[in-house]
Design a protein around this motif. Structure first.
Motif, PDB file in Angstrom:
ATOM      1  N   GLN A   1      37.247  46.402  47.703  1.00 17.82           N
ATOM      2  CA  GLN A   1      38.679  47.557  47.052  1.00 17.82           C
ATOM      3  C   GLN A   1      39.480  46.358  46.761  1.00 17.82           C
ATOM      4  N   ARG A   2      39.551  45.515  48.188  1.00 18.69           N
ATOM      5  CA  ARG A   2      40.746  44.002  47.370  1.00 18.69           C
ATOM      6  C   ARG A   2      40.573  43.622  47.132  1.00 18.69           C
ATOM      7  N   ARG A   3      39.084  42.866  46.613  1.00 16.13           N
ATOM      8  CA  ARG A   3      39.410  41.828  45.837  1.00 16.13           C
ATOM      9  C   ARG A   3      39.762  42.669  44.105  1.00 16.13           C
ATOM     10  N   LEU A   4      38.946  43.982  44.001  1.00 17.81           N
ATOM     11  CA  LEU A   4      39.326  45.077  42.985  1.00 17.81           C
ATOM     12  C   LEU A   4      40.191  45.035  42.364  1.00 17.81           C
ATOM     13  N   GLU A   5      41.351  45.464  43.555  1.00 16.73           N
ATOM     14  CA  GLU A   5      42.916  46.030  43.132  1.00 16.73           C
ATOM     15  C   GLU A   5      43.447  45.634  42.233  1.00 16.73           C
ATOM     16  N   PRO A   6      43.940  44.364  41.887  1.00 16.22           N
ATOM     17  CA  PRO A   6      44.710  44.231  40.753  1.00 16.22           C
ATOM     18  C   PRO A   6      44.122  44.641  39.582  1.00 16.22           C
ATOM     19  N   TRP A   7      42.972  44.448  39.862  1.00 12.55           N
ATOM     20  CA  TRP A   7      42.056  44.871  37.923  1.00 12.55           C
ATOM     21  C   TRP A   7      42.268  45.764  37.920  1.00 12.55           C
ATOM     22  N   LEU A   8      42.632  47.047  38.707  1.00  7.06           N
ATOM     23  CA  LEU A   8      41.909  48.079  38.856  1.00  7.06           C
ATOM     24  C   LEU A   8      43.458  48.795  37.667  1.00  7.06           C
ATOM     25  N   ARG A   9      44.612  47.572  39.128  1.00  6.44           N
ATOM     26  CA  ARG A   9      45.876  48.535  38.761  1.00  6.44           C
ATOM     27  C   ARG A   9      45.767  47.496  36.621  1.00  6.44           C
ATOM     28  N   ALA A  10      45.646  47.183  36.761  1.00  2.00           N
ATOM     29  CA  ALA A  10      45.499  46.320  35.412  1.00  2.00           C
ATOM     30  C   ALA A  10      45.278  47.010  34.445  1.00  2.00           C
TER      31      ALA A  10
ATOM     32  N   PRO B   1      30.636  31.700  32.732  1.00  2.00           N
ATOM     33  CA  PRO B   1      31.093  32.932  32.660  1.00  2.00           C
ATOM     34  C   PRO B   1      32.221  33.200  31.996  1.00  2.00           C
ATOM     35  N   VAL B   2      31.852  34.701  31.633  1.00  2.00           N
ATOM     36  CA  VAL B   2      33.176  35.327  30.625  1.00  2.00           C
ATOM     37  C   VAL B   2      33.569  36.839  31.586  1.00  2.00           C
ATOM     38  N   SER B   3      34.830  37.189  31.502  1.00  2.00           N
ATOM     39  CA  SER B   3      35.182  38.074  32.324  1.00  2.00           C
ATOM     40  C   SER B   3      36.055  38.893  30.828  1.00  2.00           C
TER      41      SER B   3
ATOM     42  N   ALA C   1      44.270  46.305  28.403  1.00  2.00           N
ATOM     43  CA  ALA C   1      44.946  45.856  29.944  1.00  2.00           C
ATOM     44  C   ALA C   1      46.017  46.002  29.523  1.00  2.00           C
ATOM     45  N   SER C   2      46.919  45.963  30.992  1.00  2.00           N
ATOM     46  CA  SER C   2      48.413  46.758  30.451  1.00  2.00           C
ATOM     47  C   SER C   2      48.937  45.143  31.133  1.00  2.00           C
ATOM     48  N   GLY C   3      50.411  45.398  30.287  1.00  2.00           N
ATOM     49  CA  GLY C   3      51.180  43.665  30.847  1.00  2.00           C
ATOM     50  C   GLY C   3      51.076  42.691  31.657  1.00  2.00           C
ATOM     51  N   ASN C   4      50.700  43.521  33.215  1.00  2.00           N
ATOM     52  CA  ASN C   4      51.093  42.816  34.123  1.00  2.00           C
ATOM     53  C   ASN C   4      49.175  42.352  34.958  1.00  2.00           C
ATOM     54  N   ILE C   5      48.667  40.978  33.831  1.00  2.00           N
ATOM     55  CA  ILE C   5      47.082  40.830  34.007  1.00  2.00           C
ATOM     56  C   ILE C   5      46.935  40.183  35.334  1.00  2.00           C
ATOM     57  N   PRO C   6      46.308  40.000  37.096  1.00  2.00           N
ATOM     58  CA  PRO C   6      46.319  38.823  36.821  1.00  2.00           C
ATOM     59  C   PRO C   6      45.402  37.837  37.256  1.00  2.00           C
ATOM     60  N   ASP C   7      45.663  36.968  37.922  1.00  2.00           N
ATOM     61  CA  ASP C   7      45.704  35.811  36.818  1.00  2.00           C
ATOM     62  C   ASP C   7      45.463  34.653  38.105  1.00  2.00           C
ATOM     63  N   THR C   8      44.357  36.304  38.926  1.00  2.00           N
ATOM     64  CA  THR C   8      43.502  35.442  40.230  1.00  2.00           C
ATOM     65  C   THR C   8      42.224  34.865  39.533  1.00  2.00           C
ATOM     66  N   ASP C   9      41.702  33.810  40.519  1.00  2.00           N
ATOM     67  CA  ASP C   9      41.249  33.051  39.600  1.00  2.00           C
ATOM     68  C   ASP C   9      39.433  33.410  39.531  1.00  2.00           C
ATOM     69  N   VAL C  10      39.046  33.860  38.560  1.00  2.00           N
ATOM     70  CA  VAL C  10      37.944  34.526  38.077  1.00  2.00           C
ATOM     71  C   VAL C  10      38.079  33.044  37.315  1.00  2.00           C
ATOM     72  N   PRO C  11      36.166  32.338  37.708  1.00  2.00           N
ATOM     73  CA  PRO C  11      36.565  30.975  36.768  1.00  2.00           C
ATOM     74  C   PRO C  11      35.871  31.307  35.512  1.00  2.00           C
ATOM     75  N   GLY C  12      35.974  30.636  34.337  1.00  2.00           N
ATOM     76  CA  GLY C  12      35.535  30.596  32.870  1.00  2.00           C
ATOM     77  C   GLY C  12      36.925  31.531  32.322  1.00  2.00           C
ATOM     78  N   ILE C  13      36.115  32.158  31.258  1.00  2.00           N
ATOM     79  CA  ILE C  13      37.553  32.692  30.515  1.00  2.00           C
ATOM     80  C   ILE C  13      37.318  33.805  30.305  1.00  2.00           C
TER      81      ILE C  13
ATOM     82  N   ASP D   1      33.696  38.393  36.283  1.00  2.00           N
ATOM     83  CA  ASP D   1      32.161  37.273  36.388  1.00  2.00           C
ATOM     84  C   ASP D   1      33.275  36.345  37.984  1.00  2.00           C
ATOM     85  N   PHE D   2      33.227  36.652  39.259  1.00  2.00           N
ATOM     86  CA  PHE D   2      33.619  35.738  40.159  1.00  2.00           C
ATOM     87  C   PHE D   2      32.649  34.957  40.853  1.00  2.00           C
ATOM     88  N   GLY D   3      31.737  34.697  39.711  1.00  2.00           N
ATOM     89  CA  GLY D   3      30.561  33.422  40.122  1.00  2.00           C
ATOM     90  C   GLY D   3      29.423  34.339  40.371  1.00  2.00           C
TER      91      GLY D   3
END
Lengths: 642, 631, 329
Positions: free
Chosen positions: A37-46, A182-184, A189-201, A56-58
């Protein structure tokens, strides 16, 4: 334990805004569930509904399906998340799964665990749509960005269904290319996409974005080729990519080199240009690190020493450093571990040193690093008698170069420093200061005055280099003579006052004509014969009419009429000698032009143009030349000069 | 006995005493009587001149004294200290002119002063106020008003004078007004002038003895004869058959006459044709028309005594039409447009163009029917019915129509009296040329207009309109009298003629005043009194001017605070006795009818606030200003 | 002390210097030019009186140079069209020019007559006929010189009532046939759609002046009224007078009749008119034809664009007759 777990979240309005609450999960381990949930929360909001996201977190990956919204932020009411190993839960597979509520293999279906590798129910629909015309533009843009090495790609948000198909096609083609990075993605998406480090594109589709950032034209061409082939026959594409060893390419630049060697597609819209590099080779590693199997970029001729440069991409980069002595070029050391974007930043505005410089007999000379990146540069020279106004024609032409946009051409300077220097030295004094410019000194060697990268609409980029040639006795200088042999196009500049037998007999002109007429027709330069300083004859026909003909169009008839009329004018003045280039060259046109619009006051070099400077018809010879040298293409352009 | 002026202004005490002595001393050449003495002094010198005033007081020679003291209050600038015999309850009246140039001031508590335009006399004795007070009737009325109504007998005078305009500027301004009336586009009739249309102006008619008239009457005769026979036949109930052949005979003769008429009309229309209507008739064509029995009435019977070209032109229909419209009040533009509308109607196209109308007037089928052998009077039919069936009515109508056609064509195509396109265009050019020249004059005059009052300009302008119309018509007459070779030349000539007449008129006005009548003005003197009436009107304006409104107050802005604005305003209206008769009915107080001077207007007397004016003989302070005033 | 004017006589003479008296008083000649009177010493006591046009000073001077060039080009072309002799009386005559210095000028013979704005409504019937023929003859001369006036209006066309002649003046906005149309500012009553700033398009041609010319004919015929709709042409008999051709002028320039058409097929007059661009076009056509022969040798397979000759007036007038012989390459 399940290979793929399922989690359901709901969004509730709390005192501090929206609160996301886990309502159900197959994960028994509370800590693990909390970590997801912690890992996904910013993406859920985006994310937004309808839409989905794949992260793809690796090692691990999560696929989120956003469900029915009440219109309140975060844009959904509940989500269903599949979480598991990236190798199990791939992006394409997740997209292929039936949506919640749909019959067949889908969420909560135990068969996912056992039949995870089986194509999902929606695969057929996704493939059909990804190969459709609707998806083409977005797919090409996505692929081009990918080939260029972008990490974050924001795309205009078409309808979510199309976004899913484009994403599916994108991942599928990348895998065919052997690109396993990796491709995520977020399909809505909403305007505020998190830039937490998903590797790749990370590819995000946003409804508030109207157009994607355009990639380089070269990559677009390659991407278009791939997308075209995919649309025609995905199997065929996979086959040819395998045949050309794409999956085996060591890295992205290797893949690009390989792509450039693909044979042309038979269908229209083929962007592959056999043997001609159309993408920046700055992604190529330094010399020595290039796969020997990979073909080298084609030979580029140095416009200064006229020597051949075999592998442009292997050259080292240099930068002008004014702090060294009285200013000198210093080498740029590029760390080998840079990603393409960082590398591009490093080499921006850089120069390369012509290999001939190492030869003791040749003075070191440098060229803009981009000079050789767009295939063979087009070399255009201005030749004519002393005082025929070459320098003024060149200056006013460059002063008005942006007018080429009127003919559907996009022009950017090749090297900002060189262009700026010419603007300051010649263009501004002439156009803004109404000053008479000093002529090209007789003893000057042929020099690169300025160069531009020219692109016609969405066509290919070409470097166009303009050379001012001394008006002195050309026969005296080998380099100049040599230039005449290799130039792609020559502007023969004539002063109306010189149109008489005695002047036409001048060595300069006759030598040029001699060389030009001795080049094999198919290899000969294109010629634009310019009756320059035409304002002197502005009351004569047909000069008056053509001087006032405005910017005109690309209509070949208009060029032909002007050529015919200027030819007739020269003939009427018994100056047939000056029409020789028309007969000697592969393609040729005749023009009237006035770089200043009026005569200077007096004959002193330092004098001015009392009426001000108003260039007339100066771009027409250049437009004709660009058409005759293949920079401008198309049915109309092809007819110009014949 | 006139008003004697004693000017002490600028004189030191000794000089002042000397001047006073010379006036008061009977034995040393002073006047026999000093009924009215007007003393002019400087406010700042009143203290120095105390002895002079005492001397005047003790000399017992002066019946009525008025003092005009000029300049601001000296000292603390609050009190106005006067000699003991001036102001107060018993002293002589004082007009305090604290600023000879004065200000324009509306009598309100706001005390807002505006600059008064115009010149200021260099010396006090040339000031209009002094000129006004020098008139006996005015002196007496002012003196009496002070004694009866001005508290403290000290007041600040305000003036409103009927303007004395520069004659040239007045005339130019007024003429501009008149020009606008005559030249600006205004209401007017539109459409062509009926009196100039060919049917009215052509005056063509059939000569009684001519072939056309003959054929026409012959048709009539046969018709009448046939009618008589038919009456008999129908009268006897159709029992007598003998009448049939007679009727047929008359019908045949009538038909012959109608055929002759039709053929002649056709021949004349064909042979007297001028291609496109452009050009003149040849002599042969003229005689053909004459011989066919057409004639044209003379336009006017000229008085042999007055045979000048202009006179002749003034008798022409086109001139009379234009004059009628212009004198009727139509501005030039609509009159010009009506001339052009008329021109479109009078265009000639050649007589041959009308031949196609012959068949409509007299169908060949009618002629055939009339001559048909099978014509028999119907049995048992009524008289009218029988006439109709035999075609007698149609024959008469056809003959009439043919006659009307040929006369109509004669009017339009052949009549020397008909108005031509050229005449109408030249007349329009003359009107426009005049209008443009007048417009030029007006714009110049507007540029250099003086301070003439709008009301007066308007009235005088109105009185000039008839003369201006005479000018316009004179130009038109001149053009008609000697036609220009082309329209543009007519335009040019009209401009020149107008400019010349304006020059003549302006020069005359400079010599004789705005009432002068130029040579081109028509004889009647309907406006003879416009000049004097205009002047009187201007005076009437001045006399009726609201007394508390803005006028020329002879005090400085800083002294306004010393004036009492709450008391009822005292004013004296004055005008020349010459205007007394005309202005007798003027409402309000009887004005002072002055026997001399050209003054007319209003004198406003604004008293000072209590405590400002102090009358004293000595340097010692009076008990209090109020006691002084109430004593 | 008289100035010395150095100028080029337009009959082709080289620059010559003639002493002159120059009037200091300047008056406007169009928007961007000023004029003054000069007297060239020609042996007569008063000298030869001419009008000198020069560009205005200030920030609009550069535009003034262009306007002056237009006047000079038109004047020289008219002289050529008149073969250096028999200069048409219907257009103001350029006497000479100085076009190279920083202070160039053009010398014109005096304008006779008044603008039609002033006198047009007073032309009598016979004068109207002279006006018609004069105006159309003048326009034929312009076409003969390959020039469009582009500012025909009651202000630029004069009427000399003494001689009954039309005189077309103010060539400051004129342009040669085949040049790109530039927007003409001014009242929409006199600027055709194809030359208005918002809708300007195409190349200048021999029918560019016809729109304003037709309106001018109506202006004079209607005694000073602007044409509101072409239906009114019939009311004044102009439709019949021109055999229905006048209405066609209010269509696009490509479909308009020329001045010559109006005279020959409209008025049906056998009037002596200058031939359209004959000399100029013949030279042009000969030159092009020669070029096409060379082209046929150099590029034997290259076809000739079908619209190649469309810009040649001579060919225009003979469209349907196959165009220039030998030109078809």
């Amino acid at each position: 334990m399940n290979a793929i777990d399922q989690i359901t979240y709901r969004a509730r309005a709390g005192a501090d805004g929206i609160v996301i609450i886990q309502t159900d999960t197959t994960i028994r381990d509370h800590q693990r569930a909390a970590r997801w949930q912690r890992r996904l929360e910013p993406w859920l909001r985006a994310g937004r509904c309808p839409g989905c996201a794949y992260l793809d977190f690796g090692q691990e990956a999560a696929f989120i399906r956003f469900l029915a919204t009440t219109g309140k932020r975060p844009g959904w009411e509940s989500v269903v998340v599949l979480a598991g190993q990236s190798a199990e839960l791939t992006g394409t597979y997740a997209l292929e799964l039936a949506e919640p509520g749909e019959p067949g293999t889908g969420y909560g279906d135990i068969r996912i665990l056992r039949e995870g590798k089986r194509p999902g129910l929606r695969r057929g629909n996704l493939e059909t749509r990804a190969r459709s015309v609707d998806a083409s533009a977005a797919l090409i843009a996505a692929l081009a960005h990918g080939l260029q090495g972008a990490r974050r790609v924001i795309m205009p948000g078409p309808n979510p269904g199309l976004a899913e198909a484009v994403t599916w096609g994108f991942i599928t083609i990348r895998r065919m290319l052997g690109d396993i990075r990796p491709v995520s993605f977020l399909t809505s998406a909403s305007g505020n996409i998190p830039d937490t480090d998903v590797p790749g594109i990370l590819m995000s589709f946003r409804a508030d974005v109207l157009t994607a950032l355009p990639p380089d034209q070269g990559f677009i061409a390659l991407a278009a080729d791939l997308a075209g082939r995919f649309a025609d026959d995905p199997g065929g594409l996979r086959q040819i990519l395998d045949d050309y060893g794409l999956p085996a390419a060591p890295d992205n630049s290797g893949r690009i080199r390989q792509l450039l060697t693909l044979p042309p597609r038979s269908q229209p819209g083929n962007a592959s240009r056999k043997g001609t590099a159309t993408v920046t080779t700055s992604f190529g590693g330094p010399a020595g690190r290039v796969e020997s199997a990979a073909p080298a970029t084609p030979t580029v001729m140095c416009p200064i020493c006229l020597g051949d440069i075999a592998d442009w991409s292997a050259l080292e980069y240099w930068r002008w450093d004014a702090t060294v002595g009285e200013g000198d070029y210093v080498r740029i050391d590029i760390p080998s571990d840079l990603n393409p974007t960082q590398r591009a930043r490093f080499t921006h505005g850089a120069y390369v040193r012509c290999p001939a410089s190492t030869d003791m007999t040749t003075v070191a000379h440098y060229l803009p690093a981009r000079y050789g990146r767009f295939g063979d540069p087009v070399l255009l020279g201005f030749v004519g008698l002393t005082q025929s106004g070459k320098t003024h024609l060149l200056a006013s032409m460059i002063g008005e170069i942006n007018g080429l946009s009127g003919y559907g051409m996009n022009v950017t300077e090749l090297d900002r420093a060189t262009h700026h220097a010419f603007l300051e030295k010649s263009v501004k004094p002439l156009i803004a200061g109404n000053k008479v410019l000093p002529g090209t000194p007789d003893d000057a060697s042929t020099t690169l005055t300025d160069a531009f990268i020219v692109r016609q609409a969405n066509g290919l980029e070409r470097v166009v280099a303009l050379f001012d040639v001394s008006g002195g006795d050309l026969a005296r200088r080998d380099s100049t003579k040599e230039f005449l042999w290799i130039a792609d196009g020559l502007f023969f500049v004539i002063d109306p006052d010189h149109i008489n037998a005695s002047k036409v007999g001048d060595d300069t002109f006759s030598n040029v004509l001699d060389i030009v007429s001795h080049r094999p027709k198919e290899e000969s330069a294109a010629a634009a014969i310019v009756l320059n300083k035409a304002d002197k004859a502005r009351f004569e026909e047909p000069i008056a009419r053509w001087l006032r003909a405005g910017n005109g169009t690309l209509d070949p008839t208009e060029f032909l009429r002007e050529s015919a009329d200027v030819y007739a004018y020269l003939e009427e003045h018994q100056a047939m000698e000056l029409t020789k280039p028309y007969q000697a060259c592969r393609k040729a046109t005749l023009h009237v032009a006035s770089p200043t619009g009026s005569a200077q006051e007096g004959v002193e070099k330092a004098s001015k143009y009392p009426r001000g400077v108003t260039p007339m018809r100066v771009l027409r010879p250049l437009v004709a030349m660009l058409a005759m040298t293949g920079v401008l293409t198309g049915p109309q352009a092809n007819q110009i000069g014949v | 006995m006139s008003v004697v002026i004693l000017s002490l202004s600028g004189l030191p005490a000794a000089g002042a005493e000397q001047a006073a002595a010379a006036l008061l001393d009977i034995d040393s050449g002073g006047p026999d009587r000093l009924e009215r003495l007007l003393v002019l002094d400087d406010t700042a010198l009143l203290g120095e001149h105390l002895d002079v005033y005492e001397q005047i007081d003790t000399a017992h020679r002066v019946e009525k004294l008025l003092c005009v003291t000029v300049g601001p209050r000296p000292g603390d600038g609050w009190r106005l200290e006067l000699p003991g015999n001036l102001g107060g309850v018993q002293g002589s009246p004082v007009l305090w002119v604290s600023r000879p140039a004065g200000i324009d001031w509306k009598m309100t508590k706001e005390l807002v002063a505006n600059r008064h335009p115009g010149f200021t006399p260099t010396t006090v004795d040339r000031h209009p106020l002094i000129g006004l007070l020098s008139v006996e009737e005015m002196f007496d009325r002012v003196h009496q008003t002070f004694l009866s109504g001005v508290p403290g007998r000290v007041a600040s005078p305000g003036l409103w004078l009927a303007e004395e305009d520069d004659e040239a500027a007045t005339f130019a301004g007024a003429l501009t007004v008149a020009i606008r009336r005559v030249c600006d586009r205004g209401p007017g009739l539109d459409g062509p002038f009926a009196e100039l249309m060919p049917d009215r102006a052509g005056r063509a008619r059939l000569t009684e003895s001519g072939p056309l008239a003959r054929y026409l009457s012959r048709v009539g005769e046969q018709d009448r004869a046939a009618r008589q026979v038919l009456e008999k036949i129908t009268g006897f109930g159709g029992l007598l058959r003998r009448g049939d052949s007679e009727v047929r005979g008359y019908l045949a003769k009538g038909s012959e006459a109608l055929t002759d008429l039709r053929d002649l009309v056709d021949q004349v229309l064909r042979d007297a044709d001028v291609a496109g209507g452009v050009g003149d008739l040849t002599s042969n064509q003229q005689s053909l028309i004459r011989n066919a029995g057409l004639e044209f009435g003379a336009e006017v019977t000229l008085n042999p005594a007055a045979g000048s070209a202009v006179y002749v032109a003034e008798q022409s229909a086109i001139y009379r039409t234009i004059a009628g419209a212009v004198h009727g009040g139509d501005p030039i533009p609509p009159v010009g447009e009506r001339l052009i509308a008329t021109e479109r109607e009078v265009g000639r196209k050649g007589s041959a163009a009308y031949r196609q109308e012959i068949e409509a007037c007299c169908p060949s089928s009618l002629l055939a029917a009339l001559t048909s052998a099978s014509q028999k009077p119907p049995r048992r039919a009524g008289h009218a019915e029988t006439r109709h069936e035999l075609g007698l009515d149609s024959a008469m109508a056809a003959a009439k129509a043919l006659a009307d056609l040929i006369v109509g064509v004669a009017n339009r195509e052949w009549s020397p009296a008909a108005i031509t396109s050229g005449e109408l265009v030249r007349a329009k050019a003359a009107l426009d040329g005049t209008s443009r020249a007048l417009g030029g004059f007006a714009s110049e005059a507007a540029g250099g207009r003086g301070g003439t009052r709008a009301a007066r300009r308007a009235r005088l302008g109105e009185s000039l309109v008839p003369v201006l119309r005479d000018l316009v018509l004179r130009v038109v007459a001149a053009e008609l009298a000697s036609p220009s070779a082309s329209g543009p030349e007519a335009l040019r000539m009209a401009k020149d003629r107008t400019a010349a007449m304006l020059t003549e008129w302006t020069a005359l006005v400079q010599a004789e005043g705005v009432t002068a009548r130029p040579s081109f003005a028509s004889g009647d003197d309907r406006d003879a009194a416009h000049g004097i009436e205009d002047d009187v009107a201007s005076i009437r304006d001045a006399l009726l001017y609201p007394v508390r409104d803005e006028m020329w107050q002879l005090c400085s802005p800083t002294d306004l605070r010393a004036l009492e604005v709450d008391t009822p305003t005292l004013s004296i209206r004055f005008a020349s006795r010459l205007t007394q008769e005309t202005l007798r009915s003027l409402p309000g107080d009887e004005p002072v009818w002055t026997s001399s001077g050209s003054f007319a207007g209003v004198l406003r007397l604004v008293p000072l606030r209590a405590g400002i004016a102090v009358s004293t003989w000595g340097k010692a302070e009076p008990e209090s200003p109020s006691t002084v005033l109430e004593r | 002390m008289a100035d010395v004017l150095r100028f080029r006589r337009v009959y082709g003479g080289e620059y010559e210097e003639i002493p002159a008296r120059v009037d200091d008083a300047e008056f406007p000649a169009g928007e961007l030019l000023t004029a003054r009177t000069v007297w060239l010493e020609d042996g007569t006591p008063s000298g030869l009186e001419l009008i000198q046009h020069r560009p205005v000073h200030g920030d609009r001077r550069q535009q003034g140079y262009l306007r002056l060039d237009n006047e000079i080009l038109a004047g020289r072309r008219l002289h050529q069209a008149a073969s250096w002799s028999g200069y048409p009386a219907e257009v103001v005559r350029l006497y000479g020019d100085e076009s190279t210095s920083a202070d160039p000028f053009a010398l014109f013979e005096l304008d006779h007559g008044d603008p039609l704005r002033e006198v047009g409504e007073y032309l009598l019937n016979d004068a109207f006929d002279q006006f018609l023929v004069g105006l159309l003859t003048g326009l034929c001369w312009l076409a003969g010189a390959g020039i469009a006036h582009r500012a025909i209006s009651p202000d630029t066309v004069l009427w000399d009532s003494d001689t009954g002649k039309v005189r077309i003046a103010d060539f400051s906005r004129s342009a040669p046939f085949g040049s790109a149309r530039t927007p003409v500012a001014g009242s929409w009553a006199w600027v055709p759609r194809e030359a208005r700033p918002e809708t300007c398009y195409g190349l200048v041609g021999p029918t560019d002046d016809m729109w304003a010319a037709a309106r001018l004919i109506y202006f004079v015929r209607s005694r000073g009224k602007d044409l509101e709709d072409k239906g009114k042409l019939g009311e004044l008999g102009l439709s019949q007078m021109f055999n229905g051709l006048l209405e066609k002028i209010f269509g696009p320039p490509e479909d308009r009749p020329t001045a010559r058409d109006l005279v020959e097929h409209g008025l049906r007059r056998h009037h002596i008119l200058p031939s359209l661009q004959d000399d100029g076009d013949k030279r042009l056509i000969q030159g092009r034809t020669s070029f096409l022969k060379t082209r046929a040798r150099v590029h034997p397979d290259a076809p000739l664009p079908p619209d190649f000759w469309d810009d040649v007036i001579w060919a225009r007038d003979r469209r349907g007759a196959g165009g220039p012989q030998g030109g078809a390459g």
